[in-house]
Design an enzyme around this catalytic site. Structure first.
Site, PDB file in Angstrom:
ATOM      1  N   ASN A   1       0.794  -1.238   0.076  1.00  0.00           N
ATOM      2  CA  ASN A   1      -0.036   0.019   0.230  1.00  0.00           C
ATOM      3  C   ASN A   1       0.819   1.321  -0.048  1.00  0.00           C
ATOM      4  O   ASN A   1       2.044   1.122   0.525  1.00  0.00           O
ATOM      5  CB  ASN A   1      -0.845  -0.081   1.384  1.00  0.00           C
ATOM      6  CG  ASN A   1      -1.912  -1.168   1.317  1.00  0.00           C
ATOM      7  OD1 ASN A   1      -2.134  -1.760   0.014  1.00  0.00           O
ATOM      8  ND2 ASN A   1      -2.234  -1.466   2.403  1.00  0.00           N
TER       9      ASN A   1
ATOM     10  N   HIS B   1       6.168  -0.385  -2.672  1.00  0.00           N
ATOM     11  CA  HIS B   1       5.642   0.333  -3.728  1.00  0.00           C
ATOM     12  C   HIS B   1       5.317   1.711  -3.806  1.00  0.00           C
ATOM     13  O   HIS B   1       5.023   2.518  -4.544  1.00  0.00           O
ATOM     14  CB  HIS B   1       4.164  -0.243  -4.322  1.00  0.00           C
ATOM     15  CG  HIS B   1       4.251  -1.697  -4.720  1.00  0.00           C
ATOM     16  ND1 HIS B   1       3.164  -2.511  -4.637  1.00  0.00           N
ATOM     17  CD2 HIS B   1       5.261  -2.454  -5.178  1.00  0.00           C
ATOM     18  CE1 HIS B   1       3.298  -3.743  -5.131  1.00  0.00           C
ATOM     19  NE2 HIS B   1       4.878  -3.715  -5.219  1.00  0.00           N
TER      20      HIS B   1
ATOM     21  N   THR C   1      -4.373  -9.091   0.517  1.00  0.00           N
ATOM     22  CA  THR C   1      -3.945  -8.899  -0.876  1.00  0.00           C
ATOM     23  C   THR C   1      -4.196 -10.105  -1.719  1.00  0.00           C
ATOM     24  O   THR C   1      -4.677 -11.315  -1.421  1.00  0.00           O
ATOM     25  CB  THR C   1      -2.261  -9.146  -0.785  1.00  0.00           C
ATOM     26  OG1 THR C   1      -1.813  -8.793  -2.262  1.00  0.00           O
ATOM     27  CG2 THR C   1      -1.777 -10.299  -0.449  1.00  0.00           C
TER      28      THR C   1
HETATM   29  C1  BV8 Z   1       8.415  -5.816 -11.714  1.00  0.00           C
HETATM   30  C2  BV8 Z   1       1.619   1.136  -6.809  1.00  0.00           C
HETATM   31  C3  BV8 Z   1      10.334  -6.576 -12.382  1.00  0.00           C
HETATM   32  C4  BV8 Z   1       0.459   2.052  -7.589  1.00  0.00           C
HETATM   33  C5  BV8 Z   1       1.238  -0.979  -7.552  1.00  0.00           C
HETATM   34  C6  BV8 Z   1       4.283  -6.932 -18.151  1.00  0.00           C
HETATM   35  C7  BV8 Z   1       5.137  -5.891 -18.099  1.00  0.00           C
HETATM   36  C8  BV8 Z   1       5.794  -5.502 -17.002  1.00  0.00           C
HETATM   37  C9  BV8 Z   1       5.476  -6.082 -15.769  1.00  0.00           C
HETATM   38  C10 BV8 Z   1       4.624  -7.184 -15.920  1.00  0.00           C
HETATM   39  C11 BV8 Z   1       4.173  -7.511 -16.892  1.00  0.00           C
HETATM   40  N1  BV8 Z   1       3.240  -8.667 -16.620  1.00  0.00           N
HETATM   41  C12 BV8 Z   1       3.576  -8.914 -15.276  1.00  0.00           C
HETATM   42  C13 BV8 Z   1       4.274  -8.100 -14.670  1.00  0.00           C
HETATM   43  C14 BV8 Z   1       4.912  -7.836 -13.459  1.00  0.00           C
HETATM   44  C15 BV8 Z   1       3.868  -6.922 -12.771  1.00  0.00           C
HETATM   45  C16 BV8 Z   1       2.599  -7.864 -12.430  1.00  0.00           C
HETATM   46  O1  BV8 Z   1       2.533  -8.449 -11.613  1.00  0.00           O
HETATM   47  N2  BV8 Z   1       1.359  -7.293 -13.165  1.00  0.00           N
HETATM   48  C17 BV8 Z   1       0.356  -8.004 -12.827  1.00  0.00           C
HETATM   49  C18 BV8 Z   1      -0.959  -7.185 -13.180  1.00  0.00           C
HETATM   50  C19 BV8 Z   1       0.139  -9.166 -13.771  1.00  0.00           C
HETATM   51  N3  BV8 Z   1       4.574  -6.279 -11.456  1.00  0.00           N
HETATM   52  C20 BV8 Z   1       5.343  -5.297 -11.876  1.00  0.00           C
HETATM   53  O2  BV8 Z   1       5.295  -4.504 -12.836  1.00  0.00           O
HETATM   54  C21 BV8 Z   1       6.115  -4.922 -10.817  1.00  0.00           C
HETATM   55  N4  BV8 Z   1       7.467  -4.662 -11.002  1.00  0.00           N
HETATM   56  O3  BV8 Z   1       7.737  -6.874 -11.837  1.00  0.00           O
HETATM   57  O4  BV8 Z   1       9.436  -5.389 -11.785  1.00  0.00           O
HETATM   58  C22 BV8 Z   1      11.274  -6.847 -11.368  1.00  0.00           C
HETATM   59  C23 BV8 Z   1      10.550  -7.454 -10.221  1.00  0.00           C
HETATM   60  C24 BV8 Z   1      11.610  -7.967  -9.093  1.00  0.00           C
HETATM   61  C25 BV8 Z   1      12.721  -7.947  -9.354  1.00  0.00           C
HETATM   62  C26 BV8 Z   1      13.493  -7.450 -10.660  1.00  0.00           C
HETATM   63  C27 BV8 Z   1      12.711  -6.952 -11.576  1.00  0.00           C
HETATM   64  C28 BV8 Z   1       5.494  -3.600 -10.000  1.00  0.00           C
HETATM   65  C29 BV8 Z   1       4.271  -3.823  -9.129  1.00  0.00           C
HETATM   66  C30 BV8 Z   1       3.904  -2.719  -8.435  1.00  0.00           C
HETATM   67  C31 BV8 Z   1       2.966  -1.905  -9.081  1.00  0.00           C
HETATM   68  N5  BV8 Z   1       2.355  -0.609  -8.177  1.00  0.00           N
HETATM   69  N6  BV8 Z   1       1.206  -0.336  -6.689  1.00  0.00           N
HETATM   70  C32 BV8 Z   1      -0.326   2.837  -6.767  1.00  0.00           C
HETATM   71  O5  BV8 Z   1      -0.819   2.386  -5.530  1.00  0.00           O
HETATM   72  O6  BV8 Z   1      -0.794   3.600  -7.776  1.00  0.00           O
HETATM   73  S1  BV8 Z   1       0.621  -2.434  -7.477  1.00  0.00           S
HETATM   74  C33 BV8 Z   1      -1.016  -2.210  -6.734  1.00  0.00           C
HETATM   75  O7  BV8 Z   1      -1.944  -3.453  -6.973  1.00  0.00           O
HETATM   76  C34 BV8 Z   1      -0.945  -2.560  -5.133  1.00  0.00           C
HETATM   77  O8  BV8 Z   1       0.264  -1.602  -4.553  1.00  0.00           O
HETATM   78  C35 BV8 Z   1      -0.702  -4.183  -4.992  1.00  0.00           C
HETATM   79  O9  BV8 Z   1       0.648  -4.395  -4.793  1.00  0.00           O
HETATM   80  C36 BV8 Z   1      -1.399  -4.649  -6.132  1.00  0.00           C
HETATM   81  C37 BV8 Z   1      -2.526  -5.496  -6.037  1.00  0.00           C
HETATM   82  O10 BV8 Z   1      -3.335  -4.943  -5.152  1.00  0.00           O
HETATM   83  P1  BV8 Z   1      -3.688  -5.541  -3.741  1.00  0.00           P
HETATM   84  O11 BV8 Z   1      -3.037  -4.950  -2.687  1.00  0.00           O
HETATM   85  O12 BV8 Z   1      -3.578  -7.335  -3.651  1.00  0.00           O
HETATM   86  O13 BV8 Z   1      -5.173  -5.177  -3.873  1.00  0.00           O
HETATM   87  P2  BV8 Z   1      -6.311  -5.742  -4.641  1.00  0.00           P
HETATM   88  O14 BV8 Z   1      -7.355  -4.921  -4.867  1.00  0.00           O
HETATM   89  O15 BV8 Z   1      -5.937  -6.566  -5.755  1.00  0.00           O
HETATM   90  O16 BV8 Z   1      -6.952  -6.851  -3.662  1.00  0.00           O
HETATM   91  C38 BV8 Z   1      -7.602  -6.567  -2.342  1.00  0.00           C
HETATM   92  C39 BV8 Z   1      -7.746  -7.764  -1.637  1.00  0.00           C
HETATM   93  O17 BV8 Z   1      -8.130  -7.263  -0.248  1.00  0.00           O
HETATM   94  C40 BV8 Z   1      -8.402  -8.903  -1.991  1.00  0.00           C
HETATM   95  O18 BV8 Z   1      -7.969 -10.197  -1.776  1.00  0.00           O
HETATM   96  C41 BV8 Z   1      -9.618  -8.935  -1.033  1.00  0.00           C
HETATM   97  O19 BV8 Z   1     -10.245  -9.730  -1.056  1.00  0.00           O
HETATM   98  C42 BV8 Z   1      -9.094  -8.256   0.211  1.00  0.00           C
HETATM   99  N7  BV8 Z   1     -10.094  -7.423   1.163  1.00  0.00           N
HETATM  100  C43 BV8 Z   1     -11.118  -6.520   0.698  1.00  0.00           C
HETATM  101  N8  BV8 Z   1     -11.463  -6.194   1.835  1.00  0.00           N
HETATM  102  C44 BV8 Z   1     -10.959  -6.729   2.805  1.00  0.00           C
HETATM  103  C45 BV8 Z   1     -10.138  -7.495   2.465  1.00  0.00           C
HETATM  104  N9  BV8 Z   1      -9.208  -8.325   3.144  1.00  0.00           N
HETATM  105  C46 BV8 Z   1      -9.583  -8.175   4.583  1.00  0.00           C
HETATM  106  N10 BV8 Z   1     -10.611  -7.486   5.173  1.00  0.00           N
HETATM  107  C47 BV8 Z   1     -10.906  -6.514   4.244  1.00  0.00           C
HETATM  108  N11 BV8 Z   1     -12.012  -5.709   4.993  1.00  0.00           N
END
Ligand code: BV8
Length: 238
Positions: free
Chosen positions: A91, A115, A182
């Site tokens: 977050n 992040h 997450t």
């Molecule tokens: C990387 C900041 C290389 C932004 C975020 C093609 C091109 C380039 C990259 C990629 C590609 N394909 C895949 C990738 C990798 C990519 C990736 O994973 N893409 C996904 C979409 C497939 N990742 C990246 O690009 C990362 N960098 O790979 O670099 C590298 C890596 C390592 C070493 C060397 C090189 C960078 C990713 C970071 C992106 N930035 N955030 C901003 O905030 O504006 S990501 C953003 O979404 C969040 O920060 C978080 O990380 C992510 C997922 O979100 P969640 O936190 O899980 O939230 P979500 O809404 O998804 O889920 C909510 C959860 O809460 C649910 O499970 C729900 O059930 C639960 N919930 C809801 N309410 C409650 C609850 N739980 C409990 N109580 C409640 N009340």
């Protein structure tokens, strides 16, 4: 089993009950935007004003929200945990930081916003970070370079998350890994549970509902974070 070194990974779900929207709302849009239009370097290059406005709105919203019982339960754990406690958050809100500011953490505690942070900005020329309490615009001058501008200190898709080596070392050394709120949709954070498993850690997921990676955990406790996190923290002290 008594634990010594804990790694906790949090996602948007831990802040949901504070009123901070999660990423994967049903309509697939994130506060009315497609992720690729506001959370990539290409989007910022193409339309910096829209990206600034997206983050300005989220930064302003921080003044309207408070840490919830889940943030506070982790802060209380951090205040008394005798071993290493590494809290890695995906977050970019400051709710963990505010909760831990209220209760002095023990010496083994680290908070790692992997992040980035909404309340910080980065110089586009030097990369140096500065506090950013207010709005940014395309004309926001950098204090670090005469021709630099300021961008949100946020790790966008395609960019490398922060402190990856420190996180990796903590995962290798932990005997308990807990993922909270997450979806397991984004890497490398979604892969942390496997590193912890290979290191021999007990793995626990706390979530409102099954995530994409629930099967990788030894145990999952379902429910809202404000209930299941304090319950889990109490079980640790037990
Ligand atoms: C990387 C900041 C290389 C932004 C975020 C093609 C091109 C380039 C990259 C990629 C590609 N394909 C895949 C990738 C990798 C990519 C990736 O994973 N893409 C996904 C979409 C497939 N990742 C990246 O690009 C990362 N960098 O790979 O670099 C590298 C890596 C390592 C070493 C060397 C090189 C960078 C990713 C970071 C992106 N930035 N955030 C901003 O905030 O504006 S990501 C953003 O979404 C969040 O920060 C978080 O990380 C992510 C997922 O979100 P969640 O936190 O899980 O939230 P979500 O809404 O998804 O889920 C909510 C959860 O809460 C649910 O499970 C729900 O059930 C639960 N919930 C809801 N309410 C409650 C609850 N739980 C409990 N109580 C409640 N009340």
């Amino acid at each position: 089993m008594t634990h010594r070194n804990i790694v906790i990974l949090t996602g948007a779900g831990i802040s949901a009950e504070s009123g901070v929207p999660t990423f994967r709302a049903s309509d697939g849009l994130w506060m009315g935007h497609r992720i690729e239009d506001v959370a990539t370097p290409e989007a910022f290059h193409r339309d910096p004003a829209t990206v600034h406005e997206f983050y300005n709105a989220r930064r302003r919203q921080l003044t309207e929200v408070q840490p919830n019982a889940a943030h506070r339960a982790l802060a209380e754990l951090a205040a008394r945990w005798p071993g290493a406690l590494t809290l890695v958050t995906q977050n970019v809100d400051d709710l963990h930081a505010r909760a831990h500011a209220e209760v002095e953490p023990a010496s083994g505690f680290r908070l790692i916003p992997m992040h980035g942070e909404l309340l910080k900005a980065a110089c586009t020329r030097t990369g140096r970070i500065s506090d950013c309490p207010g709005d940014l615009t395309v004309d926001s001058a950098s204090p670090h370079h005469p021709e630099g501008r300021l961008r949100p200190h946020i790790v966008w898709f395609g960019e490398i998350p922060l402190e990856m080596e420190v996180i990796h070392d903590a995962l290798q050394a932990c005997d308990l890994f807990v993922a909270i709120g997450t979806s397991g949709a984004v890497y490398p954070a979604a892969g942390f549970v496997e590193i912890a498993r290979h290191a021999g850690a007990r793995t626990v997921e706390l979530n409102l509902e099954p995530s994409l990676i629930s099967d990788l955990f030894d145990e999952t406790h379902f429910g809202p974070a404000t209930r299941v996190v304090p319950e889990f923290v109490r079980s640790l002290s037990g």
